[in-house]
Each structure stands twice: as structure tokens, then as C-alpha cells.
Design an enzyme around this catalytic site. Sequence first.
Site, PDB file in Angstrom:
ATOM      1  NE  ARG A 128      24.403 -51.362   3.079  1.00 29.77           N
ATOM      2  CZ  ARG A 128      24.013 -51.475   2.796  1.00 29.77           C
ATOM      3  NH1 ARG A 128      22.402 -51.132   2.750  1.00 29.77           N
ATOM      4  NH2 ARG A 128      23.538 -52.988   2.657  1.00 29.77           N
ATOM      5  CE  LYS A 150      38.868 -38.741  16.688  1.00 20.83           C
ATOM      6  NZ  LYS A 150      39.928 -39.147  17.697  1.00 20.83           N
ATOM      7  CD  GLU A 192      39.039 -35.033  27.924  1.00 17.09           C
ATOM      8  OE1 GLU A 192      40.000 -34.012  26.959  1.00 17.09           O
ATOM      9  OE2 GLU A 192      39.050 -36.324  28.024  1.00 17.09           O
ATOM     10  CE  LYS A 228      36.446 -33.756  19.859  1.00 15.36           C
ATOM     11  NZ  LYS A 228      35.806 -34.590  21.014  1.00 15.36           N
ATOM     12  CD  GLU A 238      43.000 -37.596  15.665  1.00 16.75           C
ATOM     13  OE1 GLU A 238      42.162 -37.890  16.545  1.00 16.75           O
ATOM     14  OE2 GLU A 238      44.214 -38.159  16.328  1.00 16.75           O
ATOM     15  NE  ARG A 242      38.204 -35.241  15.585  1.00 22.51           N
ATOM     16  CZ  ARG A 242      37.238 -35.488  15.481  1.00 22.51           C
ATOM     17  NH1 ARG A 242      37.032 -35.254  14.398  1.00 22.51           N
ATOM     18  NH2 ARG A 242      37.182 -35.994  17.052  1.00 22.51           N
ATOM     19  CG  ASN A 246      44.973 -37.428  20.310  1.00 24.45           C
ATOM     20  OD1 ASN A 246      44.026 -37.286  20.956  1.00 24.45           O
ATOM     21  ND2 ASN A 246      44.886 -37.386  19.491  1.00 24.45           N
ATOM     22  CG  HIS A 249      44.048 -37.557  25.999  1.00 26.63           C
ATOM     23  ND1 HIS A 249      43.883 -36.576  26.005  1.00 26.63           N
ATOM     24  CD2 HIS A 249      42.656 -38.087  25.635  1.00 26.63           C
ATOM     25  CE1 HIS A 249      42.520 -35.894  26.582  1.00 26.63           C
ATOM     26  NE2 HIS A 249      41.560 -36.508  26.087  1.00 26.63           N
ATOM     27  CG  HIS A 253      44.582 -42.695  26.350  1.00 25.88           C
ATOM     28  ND1 HIS A 253      44.562 -42.226  24.833  1.00 25.88           N
ATOM     29  CD2 HIS A 253      43.583 -42.547  26.484  1.00 25.88           C
ATOM     30  CE1 HIS A 253      43.188 -42.025  24.426  1.00 25.88           C
ATOM     31  NE2 HIS A 253      42.997 -42.123  25.539  1.00 25.88           N
ATOM     32  CG  HIS A 266      39.484 -40.201  29.575  1.00 26.28           C
ATOM     33  ND1 HIS A 266      40.179 -41.435  29.091  1.00 26.28           N
ATOM     34  CD2 HIS A 266      39.095 -38.725  29.093  1.00 26.28           C
ATOM     35  CE1 HIS A 266      40.614 -40.417  28.078  1.00 26.28           C
ATOM     36  NE2 HIS A 266      39.781 -38.732  27.560  1.00 26.28           N
TER      37      HIS A 266
HETATM   38  N1  LIG Z   1      33.555 -39.584  21.081  1.00 28.62           N
HETATM   39  C1  LIG Z   1      34.347 -39.005  21.718  1.00 28.62           C
HETATM   40  O1  LIG Z   1      34.883 -37.991  20.944  1.00 28.62           O
HETATM   41  C2  LIG Z   1      34.705 -39.657  23.138  1.00 28.62           C
HETATM   42  C3  LIG Z   1      35.974 -38.356  23.831  1.00 28.62           C
HETATM   43  C4  LIG Z   1      36.264 -38.069  25.021  1.00 28.62           C
HETATM   44  C5  LIG Z   1      35.284 -39.621  25.481  1.00 28.62           C
HETATM   45  N2  LIG Z   1      34.747 -40.267  24.849  1.00 28.62           N
HETATM   46  C6  LIG Z   1      34.442 -41.509  25.674  1.00 28.62           C
HETATM   47  O2  LIG Z   1      33.278 -41.388  26.219  1.00 28.62           O
HETATM   48  C7  LIG Z   1      33.143 -42.170  27.433  1.00 28.62           C
HETATM   49  C8  LIG Z   1      33.567 -41.467  28.985  1.00 28.62           C
HETATM   50  O3  LIG Z   1      32.099 -40.473  28.897  1.00 28.62           O
HETATM   51  P1  LIG Z   1      31.920 -40.426  30.433  1.00 28.62           P
HETATM   52  O4  LIG Z   1      32.832 -39.414  31.076  1.00 28.62           O
HETATM   53  O5  LIG Z   1      30.589 -38.903  29.834  1.00 28.62           O
HETATM   54  O6  LIG Z   1      31.472 -41.879  30.897  1.00 28.62           O
HETATM   55  P2  LIG Z   1      29.579 -42.538  30.672  1.00 28.62           P
HETATM   56  O7  LIG Z   1      29.391 -42.339  29.690  1.00 28.62           O
HETATM   57  O8  LIG Z   1      30.715 -43.408  31.656  1.00 28.62           O
HETATM   58  O9  LIG Z   1      29.718 -41.772  32.210  1.00 28.62           O
HETATM   59  C9  LIG Z   1      29.830 -41.765  34.042  1.00 28.62           C
HETATM   60  C10 LIG Z   1      28.889 -41.857  34.612  1.00 28.62           C
HETATM   61  O10 LIG Z   1      27.571 -40.773  34.913  1.00 28.62           O
HETATM   62  C11 LIG Z   1      26.582 -41.725  34.489  1.00 28.62           C
HETATM   63  N3  LIG Z   1      25.196 -40.207  33.645  1.00 28.62           N
HETATM   64  C12 LIG Z   1      25.952 -39.685  33.236  1.00 28.62           C
HETATM   65  N4  LIG Z   1      25.001 -38.539  33.133  1.00 28.62           N
HETATM   66  C13 LIG Z   1      24.429 -38.198  34.364  1.00 28.62           C
HETATM   67  C14 LIG Z   1      24.055 -37.279  35.188  1.00 28.62           C
HETATM   68  N5  LIG Z   1      23.275 -36.464  34.021  1.00 28.62           N
HETATM   69  N6  LIG Z   1      24.097 -37.645  36.512  1.00 28.62           N
HETATM   70  C15 LIG Z   1      24.160 -38.669  37.127  1.00 28.62           C
HETATM   71  N7  LIG Z   1      24.875 -40.101  36.576  1.00 28.62           N
HETATM   72  C16 LIG Z   1      24.842 -40.029  35.334  1.00 28.62           C
HETATM   73  C17 LIG Z   1      26.858 -42.834  33.728  1.00 28.62           C
HETATM   74  O11 LIG Z   1      25.321 -43.545  33.960  1.00 28.62           O
HETATM   75  C18 LIG Z   1      28.465 -43.416  33.947  1.00 28.62           C
HETATM   76  O12 LIG Z   1      27.539 -44.240  35.008  1.00 28.62           O
HETATM   77  C19 LIG Z   1      34.686 -42.939  27.288  1.00 28.62           C
HETATM   78  O13 LIG Z   1      34.026 -44.307  27.171  1.00 28.62           O
HETATM   79  C20 LIG Z   1      35.369 -42.883  25.878  1.00 28.62           C
HETATM   80  O14 LIG Z   1      35.798 -43.316  24.890  1.00 28.62           O
HETATM   81  C21 LIG Z   1      34.837 -40.183  23.550  1.00 28.62           C
HETATM   82 ZN   LIG Z   2      40.122 -37.609  26.925  1.00 27.99          ZN
END
Ligand SMILES: NC(=O)c1ccc[n+]([C@@H]2O[C@H](COP(=O)([O-])OP(=O)(O)OC[C@H]3O[C@@H](n4cnc5c(N)ncnc54)[C@H](O)[C@@H]3O)[C@@H](O)[C@H]2O)c1
Ligand SMILES: [Zn+2]
Length: 363
Positions: A128, A150, A192, A228, A238, A242, A246, A249, A253, A266
Site C-alpha cells: 500500500r 502521476k 514538452e 510544473k 487536476e 493542472r 495538457n 495533448h 494523443h 509521444h
Molecule cells: N507520469 C507523468 O506525468 C508522465 C508525463 C509524461 C509522460 N509520461 C509517460 O512517459 C513515457 C514516455 O517516457 P520517455 O519518453 O522517457 O520514454 P521511455 O521511458 O520509453 O524512454 C525512451 C527510450 O529511451 C531509452 N532511454 C532512456 N534513458 C536513456 C538514456 N539516458 N540513454 C539511452 N537510452 C535511454 C529507453 O530505454 C527507451 O527505449 C510514456 O509512457 C508516458 O505515458 C508520464
Molecule cells: Zn506529454
Amino acid sequence: LSAPPDTLNRVIAAEIGAARFGVHLGTRLLAEVGPAWAAQAVGDGVLVVSDANVAEHAAVVRASLEQAGMRVTEVVVPPGEPSKSFGEVERICRAAAQAGLRRADAIVAVGGGVIGDLAGFVAASYLRGVRLVHVPTTLLAMVDSSIGGKTGIDLAEGKNLVGAIWQPHLVVMDIGTLATLPARQRSCGFAEIIKYGLLDGPELFARVDDWPADGDVTDLIARCVAHKLAVVAADERESGIRASLNLGHTVGHGIEAAGGYDRYHHGEAISLGLLAALRVATVTAGLDESWWLRTRDALERQGLPVTLAREVATDDILTAMGRDKKNDGRSLNMVLVDGPGGVLLNQNPSIDVVRAAIEGIRE
Ligand SMILES: NC(=O)c1ccc[n+]([C@@H]2O[C@H](COP(=O)([O-])OP(=O)(O)OC[C@H]3O[C@@H](n4cnc5c(N)ncnc54)[C@H](O)[C@@H]3O)[C@@H](O)[C@H]2O)c1
Ligand SMILES: [Zn+2]
């Protein structure tokens, strides 16, 4: 973290609800995760979650935690969005149970947004809730996903449909990790960052606007994180402001989904979504056309797409937008701006205006 005085390392103090944590930003910080966490940890157990693409960074974090006297267990998940699944949640939770991870112990997420969302969700649910340390290694994770609390995973029916709000106890952003990040991923983070420029105001927009594609991003990250954090502190769940995050987005999306989640990353979809939103804003909110042009040029300069591929049909985008959980189902609820910093929440442009805006960014 005790950074040498000649470096520009800094700590941003975050206050979100009852949560208080430091966001450390700078260089050579991976090796400081151990001492920094040991200094504030209650339990001595940690579970490091990473993916194979960040193995070298995770190894530094792991070694520093061990040196600081922590009991470290490690789980490596397959890189990529499909790992945001119940299967991986179960695997990580079972590894935590087998390692005897307790309530006062921590999950340390080393990786991009996928690892942060997945490991964060485990931290929110296992026993939990256990402590969480974010060590984001993508530009997107630094400016966006590691901040705000999130966490979550995907279902076949849609992305991020299961999750929790769970704030970290520590965030460590080591700019050095970005050296191994593929250029395409760096560009995605910039989508972003440009969004923050539009939300924050003319001063940040201008700085983002003429940022060289290979420039040092430390200051920009600090500004985006501060933006942020302030927004999330004001509205963690949100119900209001907040939602401004978006921007771009709603259509973004839709483009991501209509492209089957593989044509556009993305950030690339958000690049196009920002342009569509600004196009809508020129029609319904009096946004001056020059902001659209400057934004397009800024996105293009960072290697992001600014024209939408023919193969991604407008009807598919609109259909996907109807399924977007960020819509209330009745109308196209969008965030718009009437200029940098001029945020307009809960705008309801007609489908026709949105359709024309999407057609307006065609190649
Ligand atoms: N929680 C939130 O508020 C929030 C906000 C925006 C996005 N997200 C989520 O984040 C995800 C996208 O994140 P992302 O773009 O970081 O994608 P990701 O985590 O898939 O990373 C992108 C790629 O880069 C690689 N990688 C990561 N760091 C690296 C580094 N330093 N050197 C080499 N390779 C590296 C990863 O293995 C992956 O293949 C989505 O699932 C999205 O829904 C969440
Ligand atoms: Zn985004």
C-alpha cells in the site's frame, strides 16, 4: 547533495500537498544517489528498477547505494511502452516481496518515463505504498514524467488507464545521462519544453525559442521543473490549472493513437498537437499568427515534425480523441493559449474548427 562549489548543481525544493522533496539537478549526480538517499532513508532496503538501455547509469546508482550501506535488489524490465503492464507490475512486486522489501524501504526508478510510471505505480501499490526515488534519464522524464506524482500503466483499451498519484521522496536528474540518449528522444523532450514556454510566458518562450539544438539544457530543465512543480502544487489532482499541462495533448494523443503508437513518438505527436491547438487558438481565441509561426520554427529547430503525414487520417485522429480519457465525452475540451502565458482552460472548439486545424498541418 554535496556538489563541488565550482559546479552549477542545484536543488529545487518541492512542496506538493504534504510531500516535501528535493529535485537535484546537475552533473555527476548518479554517484550521489546513494549518499543522498542514505541521508534521508528510514529503511535500508532499496529495489532499483531500470531497463537494459540505461544499464550503465543504473549500475552507477546501484553501486552508490551499496556503498552507502543500502541492501540493493535490482529488476530490469524490457525497454519500451509495453512494459507499462500488469505483468511487469507483478514481476516487480514479487521481486520486492522476495527481497523482503518493507514499508520504510524504497523503489528507485532509473530510466525514462516508462520506468518512472511503472516503478512509481509499484511504489504506490506494494505494501500500500513504499518510498520512491526518481532518477530520470530522458529529457522528457526530467521535465515532465518524474515531476507531478502521476504513475501508472496501460491497458489494451488505452494508455495510462490504471494508476495512482504518488509523490517521490527524492528526485535526482543527472544531465550526464542525456549523453547516451538518442537524438530522437532528446527532440521528444523538447516538445514538452516548448509547451512549457507557451504556458509560462513570453520570457521563457523567447529563451526556448532560440535554444540551439545542441545547447546545454540544464537551465531549461530547471525552469520547466519549477513551472510544473508550481502548477501541481496548486492543483495536484487536476481539478483546474493542472489541466493546462495538457496543451497540445488532446490532438496530440489522437495523432499518437491514429499512428498506431509507432509512427510518432509521444513528443513528436505533441509537436503536431501543439501546432493544431495553436491553429485552433488563432481561430477561436485570437492568438496572433506570428506565435504559431515562431512555435513551428522552434519545434522544427529541435528536430520535431511540423507537418502531419498523409497516412494518418483526420477521421482516425478525431475518433481517437473521442476515446481520450482527458475528454469528458460530450465535447472537445481543449486547453488553448491566446499568447505565451495566456492559458485558457476548458475551451470547447467545434469539431469543424479542430478538423480544419488538423488539415492545416498536413504535409
Ligand atoms: N507520469 C507523468 O506525468 C508522465 C508525463 C509524461 C509522460 N509520461 C509517460 O512517459 C513515457 C514516455 O517516457 P520517455 O519518453 O522517457 O520514454 P521511455 O521511458 O520509453 O524512454 C525512451 C527510450 O529511451 C531509452 N532511454 C532512456 N534513458 C536513456 C538514456 N539516458 N540513454 C539511452 N537510452 C535511454 C529507453 O530505454 C527507451 O527505449 C510514456 O509512457 C508516458 O505515458 C508520464
Ligand atoms: Zn506529454
